[in-house]
Write an enzyme that holds these catalytic residues in place. Structure first.
Site: not given
Length: 448
Positions: A116, A287, A291
């Site tokens: 992060k 963030e 995916r």
């Protein structure tokens, strides 16, 4: 193009990937735990391999077993779906070492955006606006006090690794800070094996807006618009829609363009999502998910693109055939995540599905691996399906969604369908006037 891919996942997402692969003429290999031997994706795959007992750590997270399954079946590539190993850079490295293609971004991109703090630094360097906060991890309360004083209360303490709401605590003032930091550190250590935390400004009434991106790893990338994921419970999304009721075309083009340029500079490969908090006309990066997202169908509904097939194509080495001007948006779409849970307490409800009936009609899609007689195992996430409706306008989608929820039947277990039926009677939902805290407050009133 690949001849055969292995699907390293389960449930509706495994079935979703399988269908996309079959339409490309690619053979599929399903892996499964002993608990999922009768799962729909296992029944429909060309080949299947049992990789372990029910616990995910012994099956779906068992890297050695998955690599062995690839070698046994001759699978050339692995699609990880979402969750499990989908954002595991070490897994991508291991596949590469065995000459097996990971259908996703490079291990380097996964590492950068999976941390992060590093992700925030990278986003800032690439011109993406970020939430004010600490430059790195916060090791002690004294440092936390200094950061909090500089950015102003309230603040939120977050784990540098992981997600799903774990390792996140809010401090409204200095007296709450010490316990918030220590609790977040303990939770993060227990959940992720890494107790490092960082601090950000806590926005009071933000929306959660994310930008879908697609890149070919060769320097070309486009954005596919935004999704509004503001209806959340304990930082878990339950309802997503595109486009956001809060944005106009100019705002979409501006933030989307920034993100697409950043992905071009990173030479990002595959699909990914840049997530923002949005408040008072400003975007703040929180963030990146490297995916496929659970909510990808709403983007597919308004663009006409199959994101899983696009993942497979670019992973096979194909250049992205689109310029940004080629991406056209049409209409509106809403997704509801249907979980096998009590609709008010959210206690999981695994068990046998006696019968199931999915809604249908124009602009209706159900992504689910349920079938009558299927037994929902107690070992995994309780998501059992996604209802996606699309139409010319948001109001048309809401009417269609109301009709579909009345037709959606799952007998034998409890589901969250009644919660969505309640939400559709709320004026704030109908008008699109909600933020990331709205659902928690609404549920608290219902349970009072």
């Amino acid at each position: 193009m690949f001849d055969k891919i292995l699907i390293a996942n389960r449930g509706e997402i495994a079935l979703r990937v399988l269908r996309a692969a079959k339409e490309l003429g690619i053979q599929t290999v399903a892996v499964h735990s002993t608990a999922d031997a009768e799962a729909m994706h296992v029944k429909l795959a060309d080949e299947s391999v049992c990789i372990g007992p029910p616990p995910a750590k012994d099956s779906y997270l068992n890297v050695a077993a998955i690599v062995s399954a690839c070698e046994i079946t001759g699978a050339e590539a692995v699609h990880p779906g979402y969750g499990f190993l989908s954002e595991n850079a070490k897994f991508a490295d291991i596949l590469k070492a065995h000459n097996i293609k990971f259908i996703g971004p490079s291990p380097e991109n996964i590492r950068t955006m999976g941390d992060k703090i590093e992700a925030k630094r990278t986003a800032k360097a690439l011109g993406i606006p970020v939430v004010p906060g600490s430059e790195g991890g916060v090791a002690d309360v004294a440092t936390a006090r200094k950061v909090a004083k500089d950015i102003g209360y309230p603040v939120i303490i977050k784990a540098t690794a992981g997600g799903g709401g774990r390792g996140m605590k809010v401090a409204l003032n200095e007296s709450e800070l010490e316990i918030a930091v220590s609790t977040a550190q303990s939770e993060a250590k227990a959940a992720f094996g890494n107790g490092e935390v960082y601090i950000e400004k806590y926005l009071q009434k933000p929306r959660h807006i994310e930008i879908q991106v697609l890149g070919d790893g060769q320097g070309r990338a486009v954005h596919l618009g935004e999704r509004d994921c503001s209806l959340q419970r304990r930082h878990q999304k339950i309802w997503e829609e595109a486009h956001s009721p809060a944005l106009n075309a100019a705002q979409r083009d501006e933030i989307g363009g920034r993100v697409a340029r950043a992905m071009q500079e990173m030479k990002y490969e595959g699909v990914g999502t840049i997530e923002f908090l949005y408040e008072n006309g400003e975007f703040y990066f929180i963030e990146m998910n490297t995916r496929l997202q659970v909510e990808h169908p709403v983007t597919e509904a308004i663009t006409g693109l199959d994101l899983v097939q696009e993942q497979i194509r670019v992973a096979s080495g194909a250049a992205l055939p689109y310029e940004q001007s080629d991406i056209q948006f049409s209409g509106h779409a809403i997704e509801c995540r249907i979980n096998a849970e009590n609709p008010m307490t959210f206690v999981p409800s695994p068990g046998r599905v006696d019968s199931v009936h999915f809604p249908g009609g124009l602009g209706v899609r159900v992504d689910s691996a349920l079938y009558s007689g299927y037994r929902i195992p107690p070992y995994y996430d309780s998501l059992i399906g996604k209802l996606i409706v699309s139409g010319k306008s948001r109001s048309e989608c809401l009417m269609r969604l109301r009709r579909c929820l009345s037709e959606f039947v799952v007998d034998g277990v409890e589901t969250t369908i009644p919660l969505f039926q309640k939400l559709l009677g709320e004026r704030d939902i109908i008008d699109g006037h909600y933020d990331i805290h709205w659902l928690e407050k609404y549920l608290a009133k219902l349970q009072a």
